[in-house]
Design a protein around this motif. Structure first.
Motif, short mmCIF file in Angstrom:
data_model
loop_
_atom_site.label_atom_id
_atom_site.label_comp_id
_atom_site.label_asym_id
_atom_site.label_seq_id
_atom_site.Cartn_x
_atom_site.Cartn_y
_atom_site.Cartn_z
N VAL A 149 -13.78 53.12 59.18
CA VAL A 149 -12.97 54.29 58.77
C VAL A 149 -11.48 53.94 58.91
O VAL A 149 -10.68 54.20 58.01
N ARG A 150 -11.13 53.31 60.04
CA ARG A 150 -9.73 52.92 60.27
C ARG A 150 -9.26 51.96 59.18
O ARG A 150 -8.15 52.09 58.63
N ALA A 151 -10.12 50.99 58.84
CA ALA A 151 -9.74 49.99 57.83
C ALA A 151 -9.52 50.64 56.47
O ALA A 151 -8.60 50.27 55.73
N VAL A 152 -10.34 51.64 56.14
CA VAL A 152 -10.18 52.34 54.85
C VAL A 152 -8.78 52.96 54.77
O VAL A 152 -8.07 52.81 53.78
N TYR A 153 -8.37 53.64 55.84
CA TYR A 153 -7.06 54.30 55.79
C TYR A 153 -5.91 53.29 55.86
O TYR A 153 -4.84 53.53 55.29
N GLY A 154 -6.17 52.15 56.51
CA GLY A 154 -5.17 51.08 56.49
C GLY A 154 -4.91 50.62 55.05
O GLY A 154 -3.77 50.52 54.60
N GLU A 155 -6.00 50.39 54.33
CA GLU A 155 -5.90 49.93 52.93
C GLU A 155 -5.25 50.99 52.04
O GLU A 155 -4.42 50.69 51.18
N ALA A 199 -11.26 63.22 58.27
CA ALA A 199 -10.11 64.15 58.18
C ALA A 199 -8.98 63.68 59.10
O ALA A 199 -7.80 63.75 58.74
N ARG A 200 -9.35 63.18 60.28
CA ARG A 200 -8.33 62.70 61.23
C ARG A 200 -7.55 61.53 60.63
O ARG A 200 -6.34 61.41 60.79
N PRO A 206 -2.52 62.01 58.60
CA PRO A 206 -1.15 61.46 58.57
C PRO A 206 -0.68 61.13 57.16
O PRO A 206 0.50 61.30 56.84
N LEU A 207 -1.60 60.69 56.30
CA LEU A 207 -1.21 60.34 54.93
C LEU A 207 -0.94 61.59 54.09
O LEU A 207 -0.18 61.56 53.13
N ALA A 223 -1.90 50.62 49.86
CA ALA A 223 -1.97 50.65 48.38
C ALA A 223 -1.37 51.92 47.80
O ALA A 223 -0.71 51.88 46.76
N PHE A 224 -1.62 53.07 48.44
CA PHE A 224 -1.19 54.37 47.87
C PHE A 224 0.05 54.92 48.58
O PHE A 224 0.83 55.66 47.96
N GLY A 225 0.15 54.69 49.89
CA GLY A 225 1.29 55.24 50.65
C GLY A 225 1.10 56.69 51.08
O GLY A 225 1.73 57.15 52.02
N SER A 226 0.24 57.43 50.38
CA SER A 226 -0.01 58.83 50.72
C SER A 226 -1.38 59.22 50.17
O SER A 226 -1.98 58.47 49.38
N LEU A 227 -1.85 60.39 50.57
CA LEU A 227 -3.16 60.86 50.10
C LEU A 227 -3.09 62.36 49.85
O LEU A 227 -2.54 63.11 50.67
N ASP A 228 -3.62 62.79 48.71
CA ASP A 228 -3.63 64.22 48.37
C ASP A 228 -4.99 64.85 48.63
O ASP A 228 -5.07 66.00 49.06
#
Ligand code: NAD
Length: 256
Positions: A71-77, A127-128, A132-133, A81-86
Motif C-alpha cells: 500500500v505504501r509503495a502504491v502511494y509512493g509511485e 484512505a490513510r 496527504p495526496l 507520477a501524479f503529485g496529487s490524487l482526486d
C-alpha cells in the motif's frame, strides 16, 4: 461530457472486464481522469494490463491490500507520477470460500480475520495513504462498494455480511475524520451482479432471480449503472459524505 483532465484517480479492485471497478475506471477515464490501477497478484496483473491498454497512460501497480508495504509503495509511485490524487475507488472484498456456504455459526476465527482484513481494514489503510495526496490540493473523494447483506440476512453471505456492516461503519468514521480536509467518503450498495467475487457465493443465481422478481424495477442492475452512480458520488456530490447509496433497482425499499 464533463472534462476532468488534470484529475487523478486510484482504482483498487479490477480483476477482469466484469469487475465493478473496471466499469468505474472506464467512466472516470472517459472524462479524462488519469488513473492508477492495481492488481492483487501476478495472475490478475495480466488481465489488468490487457484492459488498461485501452486507457490513456495509466499507472499499473501491484497491491495486495493486506500488505502495508505494498500500500505504501502504491502511494509512493502515485506521489511521484501524479503529485496529487482526486479520487480513490475501493472495490475489494474477499472471504475464504468455505465461509460463503453453510451456517454463519460455523464461521472460523481465521475466516473472520481474513474477511475483515481484506474487505474492511483495507479501506482504512488506503484512505490513510490517499489523504496527504488529496489534502495537498484541498479536496478528494473516496468510494467503496457494499451490499445489503450488511443490514439483512442473505443465505451463504455469512461473514461477508458482517464485513460489509463494518465497512459501512468505517465509511462514516472516515467521513468524520476527513471531512475537515474536504475529503468525502461514501459507499454504494450495489444490487447483485455476476463477477468473479460474486461467483464465490453459493446460490448466487437464486439471489439474482429474487431481485428480478421483487425489486421495484423488476430487474437486476449492471456494472455500468453502478459506475454512473459512482461517478456522481466521486465527482459532483460535493455535499454528500458518510452516505451509503443503494443502486439496486429499488430492491431494498420493498416490504415483500
Ligand atoms: P471482482 O472479483 O471483480 O472484484 C473484487 C476484487 O477484490 C478483485 O479485483 C480482487 O482481486 C480484489 N481482491 C481480493 N483480495 C484482494 C487482496 N488481498 N488485495 C487486493 N485486492 C484483492 O468482483 P466485484 O463484484 O466487482 O467486487 C467489487 C466490490 O463490489 C466488492 O467489494 C464486492 O463485495 C462489491 N459488491 C459486489 C456485488 C456483486 O454482486 N458483484 C454487489 C455488491 C457489492
Amino acid at each position: 461530457m464533463t472534462d476532468l483532465s488534470g484529475r487523478h484517480g486510484l482504482v483498487v479492485g479490477v480483476a477482469n472486464k466484469r469487475s465493478i471497478a473496471w466499469a468505474i475506471a472506464q467512466r472516470l477515464a472517459g472524462c479524462g481522469v488519469r488513473l492508477a490501477l492495481t492488481y492483487a497478484d501476478e495472475r490478475l496483473g495480466e488481465n489488468v494490463r490487457a484492459l488498461a491498454a485501452s486507457l490513456d497512460a495509466p499507472l499499473i501497480l501491484p497491491c495486495d491490500v493486506t500488505s502495508d508495504d505494498q500500500v505504501r509503495a502504491v502511494y509512493g509511485e502515485i506521489g511521484e507520477a501524479f503529485g496529487s490524487l482526486d479520487y480513490l475507488v475501493h472495490a475489494v472484498a474477499f472471504a475464504p470460500r468455505a465461509e460463503l456456504t453453510g451456517r454463519f455459526l460455523d464461521t472460523s476465527r481465521d475466516g473472520f480475520r481474513i474477511a475483515l482484513d481484506v474487505s474492511v481494514y483495507s479501506l482504512i489503510a488506503l484512505a490513510r495513504g490517499a489523504a496527504p495526496l488529496m489534502r495537498g490540493q484541498g479536496a478528494g473523494s473516496v468510494l467503496t462498494l457494499t451490499y445489503l447483506g450488511a443490514r439483512r440476512v442473505f443465505p451463504n453471505y455469512n461473514v461477508m455480511g458482517v464485513a460489509k456492516a463494518g465497512l459501512e461503519a468505517t465509511v462514516r468514521y472516515l467521513a468524520a475524520d476527513l471531512g475537515p480536509e474536504n475529503i468525502r467518503v461514501n459507499a454504494i450498495s450495489a444490487g447483485p451482479i455476476r463477477t468473479l467475487a460474486s461467483a464465490g457465493i453459493s446460490g448466487f443465481s437464486d439471489i439474482l432471480q429474487v431481485y428480478r422478481d421483487r425489486a421495484a424495477l423488476k430487474r437486476n442492475v449492471d456494472a455500468g449503472e453502478v459506475a454512473e452512480a459512482a461517478f456522481f458520488l466521486l465527482t459532483s456530490a460535493t455535499a454528500i459524505t458518510g452516505e451509503c447509496l443503494a443502486v439496486d433497482a429499488g430492491y431494498n425499499i420493498m416490504g415483500m
